[in-house]
Scaffold this active site. Structure first.
Site: not given
Ligand SMILES: NC(=O)c1ccc[n+]([C@@H]2O[C@H](COP(=O)([O-])OP(=O)(O)OC[C@H]3O[C@@H](n4cnc5c(N)ncnc54)[C@H](OP(=O)(O)O)[C@@H]3O)[C@@H](O)[C@H]2O)c1
Length: 265
Positions: A149, A171
């Site tokens: 990402s 996280y």
């Protein structure tokens, strides 16, 4: 010298796309199948995987569905063993599945929630890589592509969410940076076995949300992206086929950002 269409051709290749019917997973599965690969769509909801595979098969493409719980070591081993035995080889593994549980800041995280996340997105990722490498090593070939990402290269820009109440959990950034690091470790370790390991780091893609032009997050995200938009449905098709195919046969350990420039400021 091989011609360009031949270099991008995935005919005869077997690919697994974890989470291959999801938001980005659908695009990834479709792209690999359109390029000629047999695509195995794998996740917990095998019925949804089958529906996705059937849609591809209806178009004359090659696709199948198998169950996978990436939080369960035996399930991962079963998937890789089944593919290797049934189809004879595993050429491409796309680690796209992601568990998304409740958003959490680091100051109020609970150990059980954190561990639940890590079991799938961290430990499960390592286990599926272990199992795939064991098959690919014997073949002396393979391409593993991790879907990270923009949050594997930068941290979340919290002001982008405005007053929407949306946020991004700790996280996720931790796991996505880890994915990029694991990519580089594996690329260096398994290069001698002719196993390439690369990463794609996409920007935001969520058609149902981004259609809402009045949403403050949508507006802010576009302003902060040099290309002024979210990802479109086919934006990952070229990158995934490039990294899966011989078109990138000298590329390993790379993190390909596909984000309209979000991380280039
Ligand atoms: N969408 C975005 O804006 C965006 C942006 C940047 C990066 N990404 C990355 O792109 C990838 C796909 O994201 P997405 O937005 O397309 O996700 P998504 O639509 O939420 O799909 C997630 C997929 O993961 C599967 N999954 C979840 N837990 C699993 C488990 N324990 N075992 C096996 N499969 C599991 C789900 O299937 P089941 O529920 O059937 O198991 C589902 O198909 C992720 O790695 C994400 O970090 C997405």
């Amino acid at each position: 010298m091989r011609q360009i269409a031949d270099l991008f051709d995935l005919s005869g290749k077997t690919a697994i796309v974890t989470g291959g019917y999801g938001t980005y997973g659908h695009t990834l599965s479709e792209a690999l199948a359109e390029a000629g690969a047999l695509v195995i769509i794998a996740s917990r909801d095998v019925e949804k995987c089958r529906q996705e595979a059937d849609k591809l098969a209806d178009r004359g493409l090659k696709a199948a569905a198998l169950p996978l719980d990436q939080g369960d070591e035996a399930s991962i081993q079963n998937l890789i063993r089944t593919v290797a035995e049934r189809y004879g080889h595993l050429d491409i593994l796309v680690n796209n599945a992601v568990l998304r549980s409740a958003p959490q800041d680091i100051d109020n995280m609970t150990v059980s929630e954190w561990q639940k996340q890590q079991l799938v997105n961290s430990t499960g990722l390592a286990v599926i890589c272990r199992e795939a490498v064991q098959v690919m090593r014997k073949q002396k070939s393979g391409s593993i592509i991790n879907i990270s990402s923009i949050q594997g290269s930068v941290g979340p820009h919290f002001p982008v969410y405005g007053s929407t109440g949306m946020t991004s959990p700790a996280y996720y950034t931790y796991e996505k940076w880890g994915m990029v690091g694991l990519t580089k470790w594996m690329a260096n370790r398994y290069g001698p076995d002719n196993i390439r390991v690369n990463c794609i780091s996409p920007g935001g893609y969520n058609p149902s949300l981004t259609r809402d032009e009045a949403n403050e997050f949508v507006q802010n995200y576009k302003k902060l992206t040099p290309m002024g938009r979210f990802a479109e449905e086919d934006d990952l098709k070229g990158p995934i086929v490039f990294l899966a195919s011989d078109a990138s046969k000298y590329v390993t350990g790379h993190n390909l950002l596909v984000d309209g420039g979000w991380t280039s400021w």
